[in-house]
Design an enzyme around this catalytic site. Sequence first.
Site, short mmCIF file in Angstrom:
data_model
loop_
_atom_site.label_atom_id
_atom_site.label_comp_id
_atom_site.label_asym_id
_atom_site.label_seq_id
_atom_site.Cartn_x
_atom_site.Cartn_y
_atom_site.Cartn_z
N GLY A 21 -12.56 -4.59 5.72
CA GLY A 21 -13.98 -5.23 5.90
C GLY A 21 -14.77 -5.03 4.64
CE LYS A 80 -3.92 -2.24 2.05
NZ LYS A 80 -4.39 -2.80 3.46
#
Length: 401
Positions: free
Chosen positions: A296, A199
């Site tokens: 999530g 990332k």
Amino acid sequence: MKAAVLGYGTVGGGVVDVLFENKDAIASRVGEEIEVKYILDIRTFPGDAHEDLITNDFNRILEDKEVKIVCETMGGLKPAYEFTKSLLEAGKSVCTSNKELVAAHGPELLRIAKEHNCKYLFEASVGGGIPILRPLLDCLTAEKIDEITGILNGTTNYMLTKMDKEGSDYADVLKEAQEKGYAERNPEADVEGYDACRKIAILASLNYQKTVNYEDIYTEGISAIDSRDFAYAAELGMNIKLLGMCKEIGGKKYALVAPFMLSPENPLYAVNDVFNGILVHGNMVDQVMFYGRGAGKLPTASAVVSDVVEEAKTIGKASAVKWSDEKVDLSDKNELEFGYFVRINGNPENSNYNELFADAKVIGKDGITGEFALVTGRMTEGEFLKKYESLKDAVKFIRIK
Ligand code: HSE
């Protein structure tokens, strides 16, 4: 407008849910409805509400001229890389949460998309549901961004928070994070920092418009962090966070991923549980912070669908994102300056710490048996490591931001 979803797992399922649940809100933004025509998966889902959309034949999607946008939520490189290339070559835009693929092949896939007048969009690949890539590329455009530091992995932040606040055991909290659908299929990617590394490589590459190879980034995870570290951190009024950072100092570029001790003055100190926080420092605006759920089902799916909306609104226009495959030469992280927290076996009286770290503050003399700890002043990592090598009975160190 017809779309397809590749991979009906946690994120893919979320994308389908968001597109159905928020159909009207999305249609009003786009000006027409977005209809999911196919869901690709090798598994079958008997009784699923969208069973009729599920196919295991990728070519049906590739060859269907009606399908203009495809969400790739399979994860991993194989077969996602080949599928994405074929789709872009067929002029279909691809929206993805697949940070592994973006970090490994971003520039090539962006180039193919441009050549075929479509887009490769990957907002969900960094920071889960947090809008970070579009703000970086479209809003902070007046800035020279000299530092990006973030809590970029929801699983490890969830684990560190539980270990800090509840004294939970490492293995138990990892299991909980997996059950909540935060963790990677191989949780090593989370706990060893590889996911955060990819990332920060994506963020750094977009910032520099060239490729920061994730394999060049020094990476440490959280698997060596234990309850004693948290006890010392509490004594210092700090906590421990896994940070990914890229920094430019005097024209030299640096990147690293490692656990850090943070004091409450740092805005990332308050980023807890599955939340991610990304601090961007620009030379004009100063600090800007992005905060939200970093992992999530629905938060990540929301970011994927935001790319679907972006594409649907601008279909037929190639992306203006600049990320060339020219490599960024990262400088040695040993040139960076930090403070250091150091644990040492034994007691201060019998230690040689004084000869090496004369101005260090000693802590933990009373609370923790058999060892003590130091907090050093700021120095370059190179200087610190040289001293640390000569330190007798050293247990470990953690950098202080
Ligand atoms: N495993 C990743 C995390 C998922 O915990 O942040 C989101 O990229």
